[in-house]
Design a protein around this motif. Structure first.
Motif, mmCIF file in Angstrom:
data_model
loop_
_atom_site.group_PDB
_atom_site.id
_atom_site.type_symbol
_atom_site.label_atom_id
_atom_site.label_comp_id
_atom_site.label_asym_id
_atom_site.label_seq_id
_atom_site.Cartn_x
_atom_site.Cartn_y
_atom_site.Cartn_z
ATOM 1 N N MET A 193 0.832 -1.202 0.000
ATOM 2 C CA MET A 193 0.000 0.000 0.000
ATOM 3 C C MET A 193 0.860 1.243 0.000
ATOM 4 O O MET A 193 1.782 1.374 0.786
ATOM 5 C CB MET A 193 -0.918 0.012 1.225
ATOM 6 N N GLU A 194 0.510 2.181 -0.864
ATOM 7 C CA GLU A 194 1.253 3.433 -0.937
ATOM 8 C C GLU A 194 1.030 4.292 0.296
ATOM 9 O O GLU A 194 1.790 5.205 0.578
ATOM 10 C CB GLU A 194 0.814 4.214 -2.184
ATOM 11 N N VAL A 195 -0.013 4.005 1.046
ATOM 12 C CA VAL A 195 -0.370 4.874 2.148
ATOM 13 C C VAL A 195 0.444 4.609 3.415
ATOM 14 O O VAL A 195 0.380 5.349 4.364
ATOM 15 C CB VAL A 195 -1.877 4.741 2.453
ATOM 16 N N THR A 196 1.195 3.561 3.449
ATOM 17 C CA THR A 196 1.936 3.250 4.672
ATOM 18 C C THR A 196 3.263 2.600 4.330
ATOM 19 O O THR A 196 3.415 1.977 3.292
ATOM 20 C CB THR A 196 1.112 2.293 5.564
ATOM 21 N N ASP A 197 4.236 2.728 5.258
ATOM 22 C CA ASP A 197 5.523 2.078 5.020
ATOM 23 C C ASP A 197 5.664 0.822 5.857
ATOM 24 O O ASP A 197 6.752 0.279 6.011
ATOM 25 C CB ASP A 197 6.676 3.047 5.315
ATOM 26 N N SER A 198 4.542 0.329 6.401
ATOM 27 C CA SER A 198 4.577 -0.887 7.206
ATOM 28 C C SER A 198 5.069 -2.053 6.361
ATOM 29 O O SER A 198 4.767 -2.177 5.185
ATOM 30 C CB SER A 198 3.172 -1.198 7.746
ATOM 31 N N THR A 199 5.873 -2.930 6.971
ATOM 32 C CA THR A 199 6.405 -4.088 6.245
ATOM 33 C C THR A 199 5.601 -5.348 6.505
ATOM 34 O O THR A 199 5.983 -6.433 6.074
ATOM 35 C CB THR A 199 7.872 -4.342 6.664
ATOM 36 N N SER A 200 4.488 -5.249 7.217
ATOM 37 C CA SER A 200 3.671 -6.418 7.500
ATOM 38 C C SER A 200 3.082 -6.983 6.220
ATOM 39 O O SER A 200 2.701 -6.261 5.311
ATOM 40 C CB SER A 200 2.527 -6.050 8.458
ATOM 41 N N THR A 201 3.014 -8.315 6.158
ATOM 42 C CA THR A 201 2.429 -8.966 4.988
ATOM 43 C C THR A 201 0.977 -9.344 5.216
ATOM 44 O O THR A 201 0.329 -9.882 4.331
ATOM 45 C CB THR A 201 3.217 -10.239 4.621
ATOM 46 N N ARG A 202 0.459 -9.099 6.415
ATOM 47 C CA ARG A 202 -0.956 -9.360 6.657
ATOM 48 C C ARG A 202 -1.778 -8.282 5.976
ATOM 49 O O ARG A 202 -1.346 -7.158 5.814
ATOM 50 C CB ARG A 202 -1.238 -9.385 8.158
ATOM 51 N N ARG A 203 -2.993 -8.620 5.585
ATOM 52 C CA ARG A 203 -3.764 -7.658 4.811
ATOM 53 C C ARG A 203 -5.221 -7.638 5.256
ATOM 54 O O ARG A 203 -5.825 -8.673 5.487
ATOM 55 C CB ARG A 203 -3.683 -7.992 3.326
ATOM 56 N N PRO A 204 -5.806 -6.455 5.339
ATOM 57 C CA PRO A 204 -7.245 -6.353 5.553
ATOM 58 C C PRO A 204 -7.940 -6.524 4.206
ATOM 59 O O PRO A 204 -7.325 -6.358 3.157
ATOM 60 C CB PRO A 204 -7.426 -4.935 6.062
ATOM 61 N N ASP A 205 -9.227 -6.843 4.223
ATOM 62 C CA ASP A 205 -9.925 -6.982 2.952
ATOM 63 C C ASP A 205 -10.081 -5.637 2.261
ATOM 64 O O ASP A 205 -9.847 -5.497 1.074
ATOM 65 C CB ASP A 205 -11.301 -7.627 3.159
ATOM 66 N N CYS A 232 -8.686 -6.817 13.141
ATOM 67 C CA CYS A 232 -8.913 -5.412 12.782
ATOM 68 C C CYS A 232 -8.120 -4.479 13.697
ATOM 69 O O CYS A 232 -7.562 -3.466 13.249
ATOM 70 C CB CYS A 232 -10.399 -5.091 12.871
ATOM 71 N N ILE A 233 -8.100 -4.810 15.006
ATOM 72 C CA ILE A 233 -7.315 -3.993 15.940
ATOM 73 C C ILE A 233 -5.854 -3.996 15.530
ATOM 74 O O ILE A 233 -5.179 -2.953 15.527
ATOM 75 C CB ILE A 233 -7.479 -4.513 17.382
ATOM 76 N N ASP A 234 -5.368 -5.162 15.180
ATOM 77 C CA ASP A 234 -3.971 -5.291 14.761
ATOM 78 C C ASP A 234 -3.703 -4.456 13.512
ATOM 79 O O ASP A 234 -2.678 -3.775 13.399
ATOM 80 C CB ASP A 234 -3.664 -6.764 14.502
ATOM 81 N N TYR A 235 -4.655 -4.494 12.544
ATOM 82 C CA TYR A 235 -4.494 -3.700 11.324
ATOM 83 C C TYR A 235 -4.380 -2.208 11.647
ATOM 84 O O TYR A 235 -3.500 -1.496 11.145
ATOM 85 C CB TYR A 235 -5.702 -3.905 10.389
ATOM 86 N N VAL A 236 -5.268 -1.721 12.507
ATOM 87 C CA VAL A 236 -5.296 -0.295 12.831
ATOM 88 C C VAL A 236 -4.000 0.135 13.522
ATOM 89 O O VAL A 236 -3.416 1.177 13.205
ATOM 90 C CB VAL A 236 -6.506 0.035 13.721
ATOM 91 N N LEU A 237 -3.528 -0.684 14.495
ATOM 92 C CA LEU A 237 -2.300 -0.332 15.220
ATOM 93 C C LEU A 237 -1.096 -0.308 14.300
ATOM 94 O O LEU A 237 -0.198 0.540 14.452
ATOM 95 C CB LEU A 237 -2.080 -1.316 16.369
ATOM 96 N N LYS A 238 -1.034 -1.201 13.347
ATOM 97 C CA LYS A 238 0.111 -1.223 12.433
ATOM 98 C C LYS A 238 0.154 0.046 11.579
ATOM 99 O O LYS A 238 1.218 0.569 11.290
ATOM 100 C CB LYS A 238 0.050 -2.471 11.549
ATOM 101 N N ILE A 239 -1.014 0.501 11.176
ATOM 102 C CA ILE A 239 -1.046 1.733 10.384
ATOM 103 C C ILE A 239 -0.631 2.924 11.237
ATOM 104 O O ILE A 239 0.164 3.776 10.826
ATOM 105 C CB ILE A 239 -2.460 1.963 9.802
ATOM 106 N N ARG A 240 -1.182 2.965 12.476
ATOM 107 C CA ARG A 240 -0.887 4.107 13.348
ATOM 108 C C ARG A 240 0.570 4.144 13.776
ATOM 109 O O ARG A 240 1.157 5.212 13.953
ATOM 110 C CB ARG A 240 -1.780 4.054 14.582
ATOM 111 N N ASN A 241 1.166 2.991 13.985
ATOM 112 C CA ASN A 241 2.548 2.947 14.464
ATOM 113 C C ASN A 241 3.571 3.095 13.338
ATOM 114 O O ASN A 241 4.743 3.383 13.593
ATOM 115 C CB ASN A 241 2.808 1.644 15.218
ATOM 116 N N GLY A 242 3.145 2.875 12.095
ATOM 117 C CA GLY A 242 4.077 3.016 10.971
ATOM 118 C C GLY A 242 4.270 4.473 10.617
ATOM 119 O O GLY A 242 3.499 5.352 11.006
ATOM 120 N N LYS A 243 5.294 4.746 9.882
ATOM 121 C CA LYS A 243 5.512 6.107 9.402
ATOM 122 C C LYS A 243 4.689 6.277 8.120
ATOM 123 O O LYS A 243 5.190 6.203 7.012
ATOM 124 C CB LYS A 243 6.992 6.360 9.141
ATOM 125 N N SER A 244 3.434 6.489 8.301
ATOM 126 C CA SER A 244 2.492 6.490 7.185
ATOM 127 C C SER A 244 2.663 7.719 6.311
ATOM 128 O O SER A 244 2.871 8.825 6.799
ATOM 129 C CB SER A 244 1.060 6.443 7.726
#
Length: 685
Positions: free
Chosen positions: A526-538, A588-600
């Motif tokens: 995703m262009e919106v975040t620099d998170s390196t997680s490979t998990r994905r929301p729908d 979903c909680i995990d998804y939100v925290l990863k976005i918030r904690n990343g340098k988005s």
């Protein structure tokens, strides 16, 4: 001072003469028309000779064997023989002069014989005639690109007056084209090209076509089988100083269906299929006397004066190419002539068209009522004749017709809209107000068509969704992918999908208006975040403040929310409340925290300011199986009043949850759209 006469080159004239393959029979037509004129001339000079005595024979000469595939044998020559006035001195002199003015009063251009040499290597002419002293004589010569060569003559004592023209040596590719025609086709083509001569006062001579050993085809028999005895009716109209005559003809049979023939010099120059006459199609019309096809012949001195030398077209511009007024020139345009002709046709055929019109309107109305209600606003904007379609039209052609009409109306609105609020010269306030009111009424009706189409699209989508959540014959439920594809195409971002392609309104109308969308993509992609997680929301959406169309144009818009949508397979009952990696709420909680904690960062590369404070909305679409209800209870979510979903808010995390069952999602979407469905007259149950 003596005038110097200009010379002429036969080969040069042939080079500058065109004969399209599609007009390969025109040299034959020219020879037959010349024969008719020769008989006319004899009738005028010889009181003992009448039109009924006139005879023309066209003999098709083929090679002895058929082609390799058993088709028609090739034609090597065509003979046209008549008992007309013959090649007397006057006729011969005009034949020897290119662009002769002889017979110009009949519309002849003096170049018809040039067409012979465009498709044949030579023409042999053998003629018997009376000279000016009343002595019977003969003339025999050949005509080739090199000129005229005299041939030996025979004794004329036992010969009848008349002329034989033999067109020899067909040039390829005309030979291939002409040889494909059989006797009946050639006869009908000559008949339709020369139909004017059958309709004129005094009739036409006896014309027969002979091909090999087949019985001769009599063009008068074709005439009797084609036309009604009381068929003809002539009308006229004027444009400027030019008078145009329209001869209306009812044909029992026609190879070319309903047509307009524009004529010059008693010959057809331009054939057109009739268009834009409500109720008239390629099929036959009905009358008390039986079914018939329609044809009209349009003649005018203006046509005679403005036909091209080869008589393949008119030297009349189709329409005015610019807005510059040419009042001094008083130019007549062919489009203007055609429109006047169509008015004459419509008046003549009106008694025969009412049944077709009524059936066409009924067919169109039925299609809109039953299959395309989104066209109802357009239907109200169409005139009576615009509502007429061919009663035999299929759904595809009707839909295409209505869409074309919609585009036409919208284009007209756009043109009118530029100046609609400007007062016109001499216009009163009342006229101005009425014109503006009419414009906006029409605009509103047409835009209702777009809205109606979108509402019907929603109806179809809800039907698909309802089918998707049902078990199959073996009791198995579909994977979440199928439902996912209905609501939002998978593995796309907002750059890949248009607004109309997503159906997120099924879940929440607000989800349609998004700034950024990533569907079934890993955070890493995703262009919106620099998170390196490979998990994905729908589905991941980020809304923006105010009007999204306006804010999205900014380089660094302020983001308002994060929205997560998670799908689970219908009737899935193996969700583990204690395992945060296997239940959708913890996911979903995990998804939100990863976005918030990343340098988005946003898509334009700019950082998202205060990203940790962005509230989140999470939608979980699933069936409320026992294991899913246990997860909801664990997270202290409250059940909705109808028992078909859960909701709750986690204050510390600033996350609002909605757990929506498929039944609740479908019911809610149907209820929200019920009023629109009812307005269109379609069921929402």
């Amino acid at each position: 001072m003596q005038n110097q006469q200009l010379g002429s080159s036969l080969q040069g004239r042939l080079r500058n003469t065109d004969l399209p393959i599609t007009n390969c029979l025109y040299p034959l037509f020219e020879a037959v028309v010349n024969a008719i004129y020769a008989i006319d001339d004899r009738v005028n000079l010889d009181n003992s000779f009448s039109q009924t005595d006139g005879k023309i024979r066209v003999v098709i000469n083929r090679s002895s064997s058929s082609d390799l595939f058993g088709g028609k044998a090739e034609i090597h020559s065509i003979t046209i023989e008549d008992n007309g006035i013959g090649f007397d001195d006057e006729n011969y002199d005009s034949f020897c002069e290119l662009d002769t003015m002889y017979r110009s009063s009949r519309g002849c251009k003096g170049i018809g014989r040039l067409l012979w040499l465009k498709s044949f290597t030579s023409a042999e002419i053998d003629s018997c005639y009376y000279d000016s002293e009343g002595v019977k004589r003969s003339r025999h010569f050949s005509f080739t690109p090199n000129g005229i060569m005299t041939l030996p003559t025979v004794d004329v004592a036992d010969r009848e007056i008349g002329t034989k023209v033999i067109l020899k040596g067909i040039i390829r590719p005309y030979k291939v084209a002409i040889s494909k025609f059989g006797q009946d086709t050639i006869a009908k083509s000559i008949f339709e090209h020369c139909l004017w001569f059958f309709l004129r006062e005094g009739s036409s001579p006896d014309i027969r076509i002979i091909d090999g050993t087949n019985p001769a085809t009599n063009l008068h028999e074709i005439y009797e089988s084609y036309l009604f005895s009381d068929q003809s009716n002539s009308t006229e109209f004027t444009i400027g100083d030019a008078v145009f005559n329209v001869l209306h003809v009812r044909l029992q049979h026609s190879e070319s269906k309903n047509m307009i023939s524009y004529c010059a010099g008693n010959r057809i120059v331009k054939d057109e299929k009739i268009k834009n006459i409500a109720g008239l199609y390629d099929s036959a019309l009905e009358s008390p006397e039986g079914s018939f096809y329609y044809k009209c012949f349009v003649t005018s001195q203006y046509f005679d004066d403005h036909v091209s030398p080869d008589r393949f077209t008119f030297l009349i511009p189709e329409q005015q190419e610019n807005e510059i007024q040419t009042e001094v020139l008083e130019q007549i345009y062919f489009a203007e002539i055609r429109n006047k002709v169509l008015e004459q046709i419509n008046d003549f055929l009106d008694p025969y068209l009412e049944e077709n019109k009524s059936a066409g309107r009924e067919k169109l109305t039925q299609f809109v009522d039953e299959k395309a209600p989104y066209y109802k606003p357009l239907l109200a904007n169409l005139g009576d004749d615009e509502k007429v379609i061919n009663p035999k039209s299929n759904d595809k052609s009707i839909d295409s017709y209505l869409h074309t009409k919609l585009v036409e109306k919208e284009h007209k609105l756009i043109e009118e809209g530029h100046d609609v609020l400007k007062m016109r010269t001499g216009e009163t306030d009342e006229e101005f107000n009425q014109r503006v009111e009419t414009y906006f009424d029409n605009a509103q009706q047409l835009k209702q068509t777009d809205l109606a189409r979108y509402v019907l699209h929603r109806k179809y989508i809800l039907q698909l969704l309802e089918e998707a959540i049902q078990p199959d014959e073996e009791g198995n439920y579909c994977k979440e992918d199928k439902i996912h594809e209905i609501i939002m195409p998978m593995r796309v971002t907002s750059d890949d999908v248009k607004f109309k392609d997503n159906n997120l309104w099924i879940i929440d109308e607000r989800l349609v208006f998004h700034h950024y969308l990533a569907s079934d993509k890993t955070f890493k992609s995703m262009e919106v975040t620099d998170s390196t997680s490979t998990r994905r929301p729908d589905i991941l959406l980020e809304n923006v403040y105010d009007n999204p169309l306006f804010v999205s144009e900014k380089d660094n818009p302020p983001y308002a929310t994060l929205r997560i949508v998670e799908f689970k397979r219908p009737m899935r009952d193996n969700i583990e409340a204690e395992d945060s990696t296997k239940n959708p709420i913890d996911q979903c909680i995990d998804y939100v925290l990863k976005i918030r904690n990343g340098k988005s960062i946003a898509k334009n590369g700019r950082p998202i300011t205060m990203s940790k404070d962005i509230p989140a909305y999470c939608y979980i679409i699933c069936d409320l199986t026992p294991s899913m209800q246990a997860v909801c209870d664990k997270h202290d979510l409250r059940k909705t009043y109808d028992g078909l979903g859960y909701f709750g808010y986690k204050t510390q995390l600033q996350i609002y949850f909605e757990v929506i069952s498929f039944d609740q999602m479908l019911n809610s979407a149907n209820e929200r759209n019920a009023a629109f469905f009812n307005k269109l007259g379609i069921s929402h149950n």
